[in-house]
Design a protein around this motif. Structure first.
Motif, PDB file in Angstrom:
ATOM      1  N   ARG A  68      43.874 -28.363  36.221  1.00 48.74           N
ATOM      2  CA  ARG A  68      44.824 -28.053  35.558  1.00 48.74           C
ATOM      3  C   ARG A  68      45.252 -28.019  34.509  1.00 48.74           C
ATOM      4  N   ASP A 102      41.760 -33.777  34.144  1.00 54.41           N
ATOM      5  CA  ASP A 102      41.358 -33.060  35.678  1.00 54.41           C
ATOM      6  C   ASP A 102      41.719 -31.509  35.430  1.00 54.41           C
ATOM      7  N   VAL A 119      47.682 -25.609  30.686  1.00 52.41           N
ATOM      8  CA  VAL A 119      49.141 -26.428  31.608  1.00 52.41           C
ATOM      9  C   VAL A 119      50.843 -26.230  30.393  1.00 52.41           C
ATOM     10  N   CYS A 135      45.859 -31.794  32.107  1.00 56.12           N
ATOM     11  CA  CYS A 135      46.416 -32.843  32.580  1.00 56.12           C
ATOM     12  C   CYS A 135      45.673 -33.905  33.062  1.00 56.12           C
ATOM     13  N   ARG A 136      45.929 -35.157  32.258  1.00 58.28           N
ATOM     14  CA  ARG A 136      44.900 -36.344  32.678  1.00 58.28           C
ATOM     15  C   ARG A 136      45.296 -36.911  34.023  1.00 58.28           C
ATOM     16  N   ASP A 141      50.294 -38.104  29.941  1.00 60.17           N
ATOM     17  CA  ASP A 141      50.195 -36.987  31.144  1.00 60.17           C
ATOM     18  C   ASP A 141      49.406 -36.061  31.281  1.00 60.17           C
ATOM     19  N   LYS A 142      49.330 -35.628  29.950  1.00 56.28           N
ATOM     20  CA  LYS A 142      48.670 -34.323  29.317  1.00 56.28           C
ATOM     21  C   LYS A 142      47.936 -34.582  27.827  1.00 56.28           C
ATOM     22  N   ASP A 155      54.674 -28.818  32.480  1.00 53.85           N
ATOM     23  CA  ASP A 155      54.121 -29.038  33.924  1.00 53.85           C
ATOM     24  C   ASP A 155      54.118 -31.016  33.548  1.00 53.85           C
ATOM     25  N   GLN A 156      54.524 -31.268  35.826  1.00 59.04           N
ATOM     26  CA  GLN A 156      54.169 -32.178  36.340  1.00 59.04           C
ATOM     27  C   GLN A 156      52.281 -31.983  36.912  1.00 59.04           C
ATOM     28  N   CYS A 157      51.557 -33.467  36.609  1.00 59.17           N
ATOM     29  CA  CYS A 157      50.896 -34.227  36.601  1.00 59.17           C
ATOM     30  C   CYS A 157      50.025 -34.239  37.976  1.00 59.17           C
ATOM     31  N   TYR A 214      46.819 -28.067  26.999  1.00 59.73           N
ATOM     32  CA  TYR A 214      47.132 -28.623  27.715  1.00 59.73           C
ATOM     33  C   TYR A 214      46.469 -28.670  28.287  1.00 59.73           C
TER      34      TYR A 214
END
Length: 379
Positions: free
Chosen positions: A214, A211, A217, A255-256, A307-308, A221-223, A253
């Motif tokens: 994002r 993404d 980050v 976000c996936r 997640d990242k 952080d919450q992705c 980093y």
């Protein structure tokens, strides 16, 4: 004595019949009136809503373009917001901005996008007769992009995993001359589960979705693994803003993405192949990728979910072909050099031609527009 019928009897009978039908006539008249008012609602009220919607679309388009031009000229977000209010009001009386305009990455960036949502309340003349509301809300959204002419890069929001292949080392060995000798590379990807060694096939893949909204980050952080709808826009029209890479050893980093595109992603990759696009692919250091809590989550870490990704550079590639995971070509190009990984229907093998590699981030033309500001609507 013989009785003769009264000469007025037939008339009395007809009057009685007419009186007996008055109730039916009233029902028919009522139904006709309801039908007439329903037609009036369709022709007048719905027509009014369509005209209001058309005005709102024009207003949103004008507001988004004015805001994009303001950002492109460097006037700042406050001026851009005032332009939105001005052009919304001038093109659709009574309209208002629904929420805050969204600037990506920001209005101060040399290029980016702005999304405007407008709403208005429209009075209805005939709907209340049918028991409906006398007001209706009309809303619309417009997105515009700004930037210097030709300053965008075609970015594939698909990460490539570093140091995973022998035929195309990513990053390339130190001292290898530029430009690199063209060669064919193959990358495997699978959103299914069960792939060794971690039990999650994506963690063991050589590419996966990102993404780009994002980018850079924080580690914690919450992705939420969400890929935005601009996925194909970034590939075929170019990413509008900078994508910086922090100097090593500081991580960058990103976000996936959700990655669950299936045939849709296949189509986009093959479309890029047919257009002969040279795409920039972010390169991930899989030894530093983390889970949602910021813990290291490498392909050999059991029981974790990435997640990242930690992006360390960009590889320039041209798509050659794409094969599904159960085809002989997928095994020949990808799976044969990944011990223990089985061919699956959800797997994909992407074959590409290596062009070059950079550890620098994307900063279109250094942020310069050379006196030319281009703006256009994208949605």
């Amino acid at each position: 004595m013989t009785r003769h019928p009264s000469p007025t009897a037939p008339w009395r009978a007809r009057l009685a019949d007419a009186e007996s039908e008055r109730g039916a006539v009233a029902v028919i008249v009522t139904l006709c009136l309801v039908a007439i008012f329903a037609m009036l609602v369709l022709t007048m009220d719905v027509g009014t809503l369509l005209l209001s919607r058309r005005a709102m679309v024009n207003a949103a388009d004008a507001a988004a373009l004015a805001a994009a031009q303001s950002c492109g000229l460097g006037d700042g977000q406050i001026d851009a917001n005032s332009q939105i209010i001005k052009y919304a009001g001038e093109n659709a009386t009574g309209s208002y901005v629904d929420g805050s305009p969204v600037y990506t990455p920001s209005c101060d960036a040399p290029s980016g996008t702005v999304t405007v949502r407008l709403k208005t309340s429209q009075s209805l003349a005939f709907a209340p007769v049918l028991g409906l509301s006398d007001q209706a809300t009309v809303g619309t959204t417009a997105t515009a992009v700004w930037g210097g002419s030709g300053n965008t890069e075609h970015v594939a929001p698909l990460m490539l995993s570093a140091n995973r292949l022998s035929d195309c080392q990513i990053p390339p060995p130190p001292g290898e001359p530029q430009p690199f000798v063209p060669r064919i590379c193959a990358f495997w990807w699978d959103m299914g589960s069960g792939g060794p060694p971690s039990g999650t096939a994506l963690d063991n893949a050589e590419w996966g979705t990102l993404d780009l909204n994002r980018w850079n980050v924080l580690k914690t952080d919450q992705c939420n693994a969400s890929t935005p709808p601009e996925f194909d826009t970034w590939m075929f029209q170019g990413f509008p803003g900078p994508l910086p890479i922090n100097p090593a050893p500081a991580p960058t980093y990103v976000c996936r993405g959700q990655g669950n595109f299936g045939a849709s992603l296949d189509k986009k990759i093959l479309q890029a192949r047919d257009q002969g696009l040279k795409l920039l692919f972010p390169v991930n250091d899989s030894s530093q990728q983390v889970d949602m809590n910021g813990n290291i989550c490498t392909p050999t870490t059991a029981g974790c979910s990435t997640d990242k990704y930690d992006i360390i550079g960009f590889a320039h590639l041209t798509i050659v072909n794409l094969y599904k995971g159960k085809t002989p070509e997928a095994y020949t190009y990808c799976l044969s050099h990944m011990p223990g990984v089985a061919a699956t229907a959800t797997g994909r093998c992407m074959v590409a031609r290596w062009e070059d590699y950079t550890i620098d981030g994307i900063d279109p033309n250094g942020g310069k527009n050379f006196g030319i500001i281009s703006v256009k609507l994208t949605g």
